[in-house]
Design a protein around this motif. Structure first.
Motif, mmCIF file in Angstrom:
data_model
loop_
_atom_site.group_PDB
_atom_site.id
_atom_site.type_symbol
_atom_site.label_atom_id
_atom_site.label_comp_id
_atom_site.label_asym_id
_atom_site.label_seq_id
_atom_site.Cartn_x
_atom_site.Cartn_y
_atom_site.Cartn_z
ATOM 1 N N UNK A 1 0.773 -1.226 0.137
ATOM 2 C CA UNK A 1 0.073 0.055 -0.183
ATOM 3 C C UNK A 1 0.886 1.383 0.026
ATOM 4 N N UNK A 2 0.547 2.238 -0.961
ATOM 5 C CA UNK A 2 1.346 3.500 -1.091
ATOM 6 C C UNK A 2 1.108 4.506 0.189
ATOM 7 N N UNK A 3 0.009 4.438 0.552
ATOM 8 C CA UNK A 3 -0.028 5.269 1.791
ATOM 9 C C UNK A 3 -0.903 6.558 1.611
ATOM 10 N N UNK A 4 -0.955 6.758 0.150
ATOM 11 C CA UNK A 4 -1.603 8.105 0.054
ATOM 12 C C UNK A 4 -3.236 7.957 0.060
ATOM 13 N N UNK B 1 -2.809 1.532 -6.379
ATOM 14 C CA UNK B 1 -2.581 1.836 -7.894
ATOM 15 C C UNK B 1 -2.817 3.579 -7.548
ATOM 16 N N UNK B 2 -1.836 4.140 -8.432
ATOM 17 C CA UNK B 2 -1.346 5.519 -8.357
ATOM 18 C C UNK B 2 -1.097 6.212 -9.395
ATOM 19 N N UNK C 1 7.662 -0.148 -8.030
ATOM 20 C CA UNK C 1 6.128 -0.160 -8.397
ATOM 21 C C UNK C 1 6.228 -0.814 -10.029
ATOM 22 N N UNK C 2 5.113 -1.284 -10.410
ATOM 23 C CA UNK C 2 4.822 -1.615 -11.728
ATOM 24 C C UNK C 2 4.229 -0.586 -12.471
ATOM 25 N N UNK C 3 4.798 -0.380 -13.460
ATOM 26 C CA UNK C 3 4.302 0.733 -14.636
ATOM 27 C C UNK C 3 3.130 0.150 -15.279
#
Ligand SMILES: Cc1cc2nc3c(=O)[nH]c(=O)nc-3n(C[C@H](O)[C@H](O)[C@H](O)COP(=O)(O)OP(=O)(O)OC[C@H]3O[C@@H](n4cnc5c(N)ncnc54)[C@H](O)[C@@H]3O)c2cc1C
Length: 403
Positions: free
Chosen positions: A165-168, A196-197, A231-233
């Motif tokens: 989890x990116x936390x944003x 997902x960001x 992260x996967x683009x």
């Protein structure tokens, strides 16, 4: 070769055409419409976002099916402070625009179709087909006309899937704590889900050159600083949006009329927010107006849109003063100071700035106070004539708007 009769034909199936055709079909289902898009889907490869207060509540209601994600608030980060803006934010993707608009419009959408020419009542396609109609609206995207002086908001975006989890938790509209470069630089983040960001590296720059490799490596640096290095683009997008500094709207419309008798809409009709370059709120408003307008004939629609575009250009002159503060009075490496001061103002004022509803008092608040750049430079940049005293930033061959 087939000849068909339509009520309205839209040239181009981007944001403005898809929304206008959709709303027209909703309110006048008996109309025979046609949207001609040269790509294979409507809308290209975009994510469009807007603030909750940018459009009216009734408009938000009919836009609902297009929204892929909505958030109740946004974050701003500057070197001196971080804050939340308690205003909702919404995003539309081109995939969703295509799905929702095509479902309603059905056979009225023709993709993979290149328009080569058009006049007030006839459209010619690349394969020679001629289509007749009462009304032609050209929505084929931005035109660069040197009679409008512009600066640029340009960006490269990477949509990624993070390994953890990116936390944003809410959109970060501006992270301006990043090293400054090529004018005012900030990173923009949209968290679509916990992994997902969208990460967009953005510049308020004097030129439109977009070095995607350089910017890409700055995004990678940012990602690894935030712990998202692996992260996967998933997808990339880029854009160069106009920031209006000044110009001659009469000459702009004289040029459009000399080029073509068709009506035009979207960026082609200079319908965008002068500071953010965003055009979705103007596209939604025009879609609503067109859907109730009669007669739907090229000349009448052309006059309607030209009048609206001129009116908005005049009524938005204050934004061009702000933009000249940024692009003319401030040196590129000082621009962040002006934005930092602006984002320290009240939530309500910031909403009214985005939604073009500034009060006279708001305008005074924006311009008056301890200036982040020398007063004499700020004062010189206020009149539009200040543009004549600086080297032109338009007209270079690379200065093209992309979308
Ligand atoms: C990457 C990106 C992100 C953006 N994000 C936002 C945002 O978050 N919020 C916001 O409000 N604004 C945003 N904007 C700005 C603005 O809203 C968009 O540029 C918007 O798409 C402009 O709408 P338009 O209809 O004028 O043109 P476009 O959406 O560019 O549509 C033009 C269409 O015409 C088609 N076309 C061109 N020539 C032909 C031809 N000869 N025959 C047939 N079809 C043709 C093109 O393929 C294209 O689909 C963004 C712009 C970009 C580039």
């Amino acid at each position: 070769m087939k000849t068909r009769q339509y009520d309205v034909v839209f040239l181009g199936g981007g944001l403005s055409a898809a929304l206008a055709a959709y709303r027209l079909k909703q309110l006048q289902p008996e109309r025979k419409l046609l949207v001609l898009e040269r790509g294979w889907t409507l809308g290209g490869n975009h994510i469009w976002s807007f603030h909750n207060t940018d459009i009216a509540p009734e408009q938000l209601q009919w836009m609902e099916p297009f929204l892929v994600r909505s958030w109740p608030k946004q974050t701003i980060r500057f070197p001196r402070f971080r804050r939340q803006i308690r205003t909702g934010y919404h995003s539309v993707t081109s995939d969703r625009l295509h799905d929702v608009a095509s479902r309603l419009l059905g056979e009225s959408v023709r993709t993979g179709t290149d328009v080569v020419s058009a006049d007030a009542n006839e459209v010619v396609l690349a394969d020679g087909e001629r289509i007749t109609t009462d009304c032609v609206i050209d929505c084929r995207g931005a035109l660069r006309d040197p009679v409008l002086e512009i600066g640029y908001q340009k960006f490269v975006g990477h949509e990624v899937e993070t390994s953890a989890p990116h936390g944003v938790t809410e959109p970060v509209i501006m992270d301006a704590t990043v090293p400054q470069h090529d004018g005012y630089r900030f990173v923009y983040l949209l968290p679509f889900s916990e992994r997902h960001l969208l990460i967009e590296d953005t510049y308020y720059s004097d030129h439109s050159r977009l070095d995607t490799e350089d910017i890409g490596s700055r995004i990678l640096e940012y990602r690894s600083e935030q712990g998202w290095g692996d992260a996967n683009e998933l997808r990339r997008e880029s854009g160069v949006l106009p920031v209006a500094l000044g110009g001659d709207i009469d000459a702009f419309w004289r040029n459009r009329r000399a080029e073509s008798p068709c009506a035009c809409a979207g960026l082609r009709a200079a319908l965008f927010h002068p500071t953010t370059g965003y055009s979705l709120p103007d596209a939604v408003a025009l879609a609503d107006i067109l859907a109730r307008f009669t007669p739907l004939e090229t000349a009448a629609v052309q006059q309607l849109i030209e009048k609206r575009s001129r009116h908005l250009w005049e009524s938005r002159s204050f934004f061009r003063i702000v933009n000249r503060m940024l692009f003319v009075a401030a040196r590129p490496d000082e621009r962040w100071r002006i934005l930092q001061r602006f984002y320290s103002l009240s939530n309500g004022l910031i909403d009214r700035f985005y939604s073009d509803r500034l009060t006279p008092y708001d305008k005074v608040r924006i311009l008056v106070g301890r200036p982040p750049i020398p007063m004499w430079r700020a004062a010189k940049a206020i009149p539009e004539s200040s543009l004549r005293r600086r080297p032109p930033i338009h007209g270079a061959p690379q200065d093209k708007l992309t979308s």
